[in-house]
Design a protein around this motif. Sequence first.
Motif, PDB file in Angstrom:
ATOM      1  N   UNK A 189       0.832  -1.196   0.000  1.00 45.12           N
ATOM      2  CA  UNK A 189       0.000   0.000   0.000  1.00 45.12           C
ATOM      3  C   UNK A 189       0.872   1.253   0.000  1.00 45.12           C
ATOM      4  N   UNK A 190       1.970   1.225   0.741  1.00 44.29           N
ATOM      5  CA  UNK A 190       2.883   2.366   0.771  1.00 44.29           C
ATOM      6  C   UNK A 190       3.433   2.668  -0.620  1.00 44.29           C
ATOM      7  N   UNK A 191       3.768   1.609  -1.364  1.00 45.97           N
ATOM      8  CA  UNK A 191       4.291   1.801  -2.720  1.00 45.97           C
ATOM      9  C   UNK A 191       3.233   2.362  -3.649  1.00 45.97           C
ATOM     10  N   UNK A 192       2.009   1.848  -3.530  1.00 46.16           N
ATOM     11  CA  UNK A 192       0.923   2.345  -4.376  1.00 46.16           C
ATOM     12  C   UNK A 192       0.669   3.823  -4.100  1.00 46.16           C
ATOM     13  N   UNK A 193       0.576   4.183  -2.824  1.00 43.34           N
ATOM     14  CA  UNK A 193       0.315   5.581  -2.468  1.00 43.34           C
ATOM     15  C   UNK A 193       1.438   6.491  -2.968  1.00 43.34           C
ATOM     16  N   UNK A 194       2.683   6.056  -2.786  1.00 40.60           N
ATOM     17  CA  UNK A 194       3.821   6.871  -3.221  1.00 40.60           C
ATOM     18  C   UNK A 194       3.805   7.075  -4.727  1.00 40.60           C
ATOM     19  N   UNK A 195       3.494   6.013  -5.469  1.00 41.17           N
ATOM     20  CA  UNK A 195       3.459   6.126  -6.932  1.00 41.17           C
ATOM     21  C   UNK A 195       2.312   7.023  -7.380  1.00 41.17           C
ATOM     22  N   UNK A 196       1.166   6.905  -6.726  1.00 41.97           N
ATOM     23  CA  UNK A 196       0.025   7.752  -7.081  1.00 41.97           C
ATOM     24  C   UNK A 196       0.313   9.219  -6.782  1.00 41.97           C
ATOM     25  N   UNK A 197       1.023   9.483  -5.681  1.00 46.56           N
ATOM     26  CA  UNK A 197       1.399  10.864  -5.372  1.00 46.56           C
ATOM     27  C   UNK A 197       2.318  11.412  -6.458  1.00 46.56           C
ATOM     28  N   UNK A 198       3.272  10.597  -6.906  1.00 46.90           N
ATOM     29  CA  UNK A 198       4.171  11.013  -7.978  1.00 46.90           C
ATOM     30  C   UNK A 198       3.386  11.331  -9.249  1.00 46.90           C
ATOM     31  N   UNK A 199       2.433  10.461  -9.573  1.00 49.07           N
ATOM     32  CA  UNK A 199       1.594  10.679 -10.756  1.00 49.07           C
ATOM     33  C   UNK A 199       0.763  11.949 -10.590  1.00 49.07           C
TER      34      UNK A 199
END
Length: 240
Positions: A189-199
């Motif tokens: 979940x941490x990776x998904x959130x971080x990637x979505x923030x980058x996007x």
Amino acid sequence: MGNRTFGRSVLDLTDRDADASRRIRTAAVLLFAQRGYAATSIRDLAKAINMTNAGIYHHVSSKEGLLADLMRVAQQGLIDATEHMLRDVEGPADRLALLISSLTAVHALSPMTTRVMDGELRSLTPGSAAHDEIIALRDAYEDYWKDTLARGVETGAFRVADQKLTRLALMSMCTGTSEWYRPDGDSSLEQVCAEFVTIGLAAVRAPAQATTALDLSLLPDFPWEPPDAPNDPRPDEARR
């Protein structure tokens, strides 16, 4: 991200000694999310938890009243958590990052509840007090996104051609996790959130930067969320 337990205690829906209100709400969320509100009857709920129809009505006023209550608590919980998280955060990029990561995490952690919250407004009677209340709560939450994007554009932190389309696109990205995210999947979940923030920051043309980390313990917790329920209610052959 702060600690947050992904699993929920197993609730035997047919256990008559278990909390009846929670059993009813857990069964309702599960059936409303998988079958749809319109296709679920009070008889279905009663059968799922080994209770009579009269027993159900002892705890809820009506099926629509139950739906409205679930949506009301979920929407208000999201608003309260968002208000708390953003209280001391001023920068538009940091605020947007928290909005993206929190909406993503809530939908990933409570996929059935959020699926009902997002998709069943149409099932409330138009013009009813409950319908108007849920719309007002939905709009109050979306105001955080509107204000953040507007502030970013006004200060030059964001470059956005159409704020409404950008908001809808980013929110849809976040809410989509209720359909596909799994704790045992390839990405945490941490990776998904971080990637979505980058996007998300790239979408508003904001420079990449370190942003405020999300504390998962601040997110709303819905005790009736069915534990270990499959995120995708479709048959295996229908999944992509």
